[in-house]
Design an enzyme around this catalytic site. Structure first.
Site, PDB file in Angstrom:
ATOM      1  N   ASP A 105       0.759  -1.314   0.300  1.00  0.00           N
ATOM      2  CA  ASP A 105      -0.220   0.402   0.105  1.00  0.00           C
ATOM      3  C   ASP A 105       0.240   1.035   0.255  1.00  0.00           C
ATOM      4  O   ASP A 105       0.609   2.195  -0.313  1.00  0.00           O
ATOM      5  CB  ASP A 105      -0.771  -0.200   1.447  1.00  0.00           C
ATOM      6  CG  ASP A 105      -1.846  -1.009   1.048  1.00  0.00           C
ATOM      7  OD1 ASP A 105      -1.733  -2.096   0.378  1.00  0.00           O
ATOM      8  OD2 ASP A 105      -2.725  -1.659   1.950  1.00  0.00           O
TER       9      ASP A 105
ATOM     10  N   ASP B 113       0.699   4.058  -2.441  1.00  0.00           N
ATOM     11  CA  ASP B 113       1.028   5.908  -1.816  1.00  0.00           C
ATOM     12  C   ASP B 113       1.741   6.504  -2.374  1.00  0.00           C
ATOM     13  O   ASP B 113       1.726   7.682  -3.320  1.00  0.00           O
ATOM     14  CB  ASP B 113       0.118   5.598  -0.291  1.00  0.00           C
ATOM     15  CG  ASP B 113      -0.960   4.864  -0.239  1.00  0.00           C
ATOM     16  OD1 ASP B 113      -1.746   4.836  -0.950  1.00  0.00           O
ATOM     17  OD2 ASP B 113      -0.741   4.818   1.440  1.00  0.00           O
TER      18      ASP B 113
ATOM     19  N   LYS C 238     -25.547 -13.840  -6.041  1.00  0.00           N
ATOM     20  CA  LYS C 238     -26.366 -12.868  -6.518  1.00  0.00           C
ATOM     21  C   LYS C 238     -25.970 -11.335  -5.335  1.00  0.00           C
ATOM     22  O   LYS C 238     -26.616 -11.672  -4.193  1.00  0.00           O
ATOM     23  CB  LYS C 238     -28.243 -12.714  -6.478  1.00  0.00           C
ATOM     24  CG  LYS C 238     -28.660 -11.916  -7.510  1.00  0.00           C
ATOM     25  CD  LYS C 238     -30.493 -12.076  -7.300  1.00  0.00           C
ATOM     26  CE  LYS C 238     -31.118 -10.983  -7.567  1.00  0.00           C
ATOM     27  NZ  LYS C 238     -31.012  -9.771  -6.521  1.00  0.00           N
TER      28      LYS C 238
ATOM     29  N   GLU D 209     -23.373  -4.790 -10.133  1.00  0.00           N
ATOM     30  CA  GLU D 209     -23.618  -3.897  -9.180  1.00  0.00           C
ATOM     31  C   GLU D 209     -22.184  -3.465  -8.234  1.00  0.00           C
ATOM     32  O   GLU D 209     -21.761  -3.818  -8.035  1.00  0.00           O
ATOM     33  CB  GLU D 209     -24.299  -5.317  -7.997  1.00  0.00           C
ATOM     34  CG  GLU D 209     -24.915  -5.469  -7.233  1.00  0.00           C
ATOM     35  CD  GLU D 209     -26.396  -5.288  -7.729  1.00  0.00           C
ATOM     36  OE1 GLU D 209     -26.420  -5.412  -8.741  1.00  0.00           O
ATOM     37  OE2 GLU D 209     -27.257  -5.658  -6.911  1.00  0.00           O
TER      38      GLU D 209
END
Ligand code: IVH
Length: 664
Positions: free
Chosen positions: A31, A35, A114, A171
């Site tokens: 990370d 960054d 779903k 979604e």
């Protein structure tokens, strides 16, 4: 290395790392390293802001707040899925497929989880994200581009784009961890908690201020496409691969199944691991894999024939039935509602549940004070399944049904053959109020700022008594009410004006005519186009429409024959409410013109430019077609500009386009 080329390199690097992280789920840097790259990009853009493009990851922090969401029609409607609740429904689904395809062989299927979030459409033009829309009513969605740009899992630029359009559907959801973190943060600051991750996702995406969305840690999973130029996939399973390749996350749980047995196994597997997943799923979607077969199967009114959503069984809990309240609906139906001791049912606090009707109470032998089994299935209203007689103390009391309307005190009626008791007094305050609430609600004309509470207030103050009154509301009266001011009043009045051109279907559904919901209203719109033509139709004309039965036809004909209806429709017309069977509102300085943007613009972003066109009544085109009138060409415009020249289209520079807007 020039800042420009370093910036291009950084964008590419950050894009690949996002792909590794969100799509492949296997990051190759820490990370901290990510960054650092990001900070370097921000620094270059801060020094030379003209280099910051729309697809730069720096754009993910969220832009300026919007006044309101603009409504944008979907190029292809966003449908929903038919539901299957038990195995039998799945078996029948396959039977229907085979019958329709006239074959004994069972097709290949893809089974996908779903996800429980909200559907969005991402529009990529030549590989760059240009617009994002919510599903809305399926035909028109809300423009949530600024909000969607903040979702880190959604690429601003595709990895291997084709020229032209790619409309991705999927979604937007919130995983459990982000949901818990958000709610505990809200608890600390005394804000209202979200009931479940789906509400949290919807509430976060539908934030006018995209900076808030940016803080909400939303996720995305793609499951389909609409328009897709140059798509190189002939099946759903290949499509998922194609989407992944392009940098769009898809579910890693999706499976290709060669038989219904495999599908049922997949369902049981999904069910078994649902609680271990980092996000909520509420079922499994089965899709016919082959696009050729999908095409042969086609669509029903609201859903494709080639797919079905298998819902997971409901979640249950027990609690005490404290009392029963009686609600009077918009059509006078009096329904009992169970008032429960609040109980957590699968993560949602439930204190009210539907009891359907009086017969049901008797049939289940429910008594006040009973311990009852409550069930919540997906997004439907919780219901009381049964009492638990073993838990009775003897102090429970039986339920006496009301004989008079709890609101207007008129005697109730129970029409023969119907299960519901009704208040037949059409002037009953409850019915009038409910009708008004329905009219302005999402299911009706969706007038922003006129939600349930506001309508109740206006009704109680006799400022609106029936539907046409909404359209003659005055700013002064409104602004004088407690809780209102000049600004909120002006906003609502604008929303009211903006709602004066609904489609015929929407207006019909909003009027709250018995048995006329969205689906029937759409059928009526397709057949009659105008309110005038529809109001003259007889029962026979109506029943000739596939999908409209005698009961619905009689209700509709009766509605139009009523004097009060005539009065209402006349007053609506006088107030300028004019349904319009599909065409968007005319007017605006660019009405009748259609614009294509190509090359890079100097002052406007693509989405701003398009917004301007739409706001001024023009249309945005994505290809050089006969219908196209104007081309706005920026620097490095390519083949589209050449083609537009050949066809003699009007070519404008960005400055001329802005002048055109000013002049008119
Ligand atoms: S396909 C035309 N696949 O479920 C078919 N939908 O009732 C379009 N959903 O509105 C839907 N996961 O929001 C499809 N793997 C999936 C899905 C999915 C969740 C949602 C979607 C849609 C609703 C269907």
């Amino acid at each position: 290395m020039t800042p420009e080329s370093r910036l291009a390199e950084l964008k590419k690097l950050l894009g690949e790392h996002a792909y590794n992280y969100y799509v492949l789920d296997s990051p190759t840097i820490s990370d901290g390293e990510y960054d650092a790259l990001f900070a370097e990009l921000l620094e270059i853009e801060a020094r030379q802001p003209e280099l910051a493009s729309d697809d730069s990851p720096s754009q993910r922090v969220g832009g300026l707040p919007l006044e309101k969401f603009s409504q944008v029609p979907h190029r292809l409607p966003m449908l929903s899925l038919e539901n299957a609740f038990e195995q039998q429904d799945i078996l029948e689904f396959e039977k229907r497929l085979k019958r329709y395809l006239n074959t004994e062989a069972s097709p290949d299927y893809v089974c996908e989880p779903k996800l429980d979030g909200l559907a969005v459409e991402l529009i990529y033009e030549d590989g760059t994200l240009s617009q994002a829309l919510t599903r809305g009513d399926g035909r028109t969605g809300e423009d949530v581009t600024a909000q969607v740009r903040t979702i880190a899992a959604i690429p601003l630029r595709l990895r291997t784009p084709n020229e032209g359009l790619l409309e991705v559907r999927g979604e937007v959801f919130m995983d459990r961890e982000a949901f818990t973190a958000l709610n505990s943060q809200r608890q600390e600051s005394g804000e209202q908690l979200f009931a479940n991750p789906r509400n949290a996702a919807a509430g976060s995406l539908r934030q006018l201020n995209p900076r808030i969305t940016a803080q909400r840690r939303l996720s995305f999973s793609a499951y389909g496409v609409a328009t897709a130029n140059g798509l190189d996939a002939e099946s759903q399973f290949a499509l998922l691969d194609y989407l992944r390749h392009n940098g769009l996350p898809t579910s890693t749980m999706s499976r290709l199944c060669g038989s219904l047995d495999e599908v049922l196994t997949a369902f049981n597997d999904f069910l078994a691991i649902r609680h271990q997943l980092p996000y909520e799923i509420d079922g499994m979607v089965i899709k016919v894999n082959s696009f050729a077969l999908q095409e042969r199967l086609g669509f029903k009114a609201r859903s494709p024939r080639w797919a079905i959503a298998c819902k997971f069984p409901a979640i249950q809990a027990t609690t005490t039935l404290e009392d029963i309240a009686y609600q009077v609906g918009r059509t006078g139906a009096v329904t009992p509602v169970a008032l429960l001791k609040p109980v957590n049912v699968g993560g949602v606090m439930v204190s009210r549940a539907t009891l359907h009707n009086q017969e049901e109470i008797a049939r289940k032998d429910l008594r006040l004070g009973d311990t009852v089994l409550v069930q919540r299935a997906g997004d439907v209203i919780p219901e009381v399944i049964k009492p638990i007689p073993e838990k009775r103390s003897g102090r429970e009391t039986s339920v006496t049904p009301p004989s008079h309307c709890p609101v207007c005190s008129q005697p109730l009626e129970k029409p023969p053959g119907e299960v519901l008791t009704r208040c037949t007094n059409t002037l009953c305050e409850a019915q009038k109020l409910r009708g008004l609430i329905h009219f302005t609600s999402k299911a009706g004309l969706d007038i922003e700022g006129l939600g349930k509470k506001s309508v109740e207030q206006l009704y109680a103050n006799k400022i609106i008594e029936d539907i046409p009154d909404i359209f003659t509301l005055g700013e002064e009266k409104l602004a004088a009410l407690p809780g209102w001011g000049d600004i909120s009043a002006a906003k609502v009045l604008n929303a009211i004006i903006a709602s004066k051109r609904p489609t015929l279907a929407r207006l019909l559904a909003a009027l709250g005519i018995r048995f006329i919901g969205e689906t029937t209203a759409t059928l009526l719109e397709q057949r009659f186009h105008t309110l005038g033509a529809l109001s003259e139709a007889g029962v026979d004309d109506l029943t000739r429409i596939d999908g409209i039965g005698h009961r619905t036809a009689t209700s509709l004909a009766g509605y139009f024959a009523d004097d009060r209806t005539r009065d209402i429709l006349q007053r609506l017309e006088q107030a300028g409410v004019e349904p319009d069977a599909r065409t968007p509102p005319a007017g605006g300085s660019l009405a009748g013109m259609s614009f294509l943007f190509t090359g890079s613009l100097e002052t406007l972003s693509r989405s701003e430019a398009k917004k301007l066109v739409k706001e001024n009544g023009g249309e945005v085109a994505t290809s050089v077609s006969k219908k196209l009138s104007h081309v706005v060409a920026g620097a490095k415009a390519g083949s589209k500009l050449d083609r537009a020249r050949q066809l003699g289209k009007i070519i404008l520079a960005e400055k001329e386009f802005l002048e055109l807007l000013d002049q008119r």
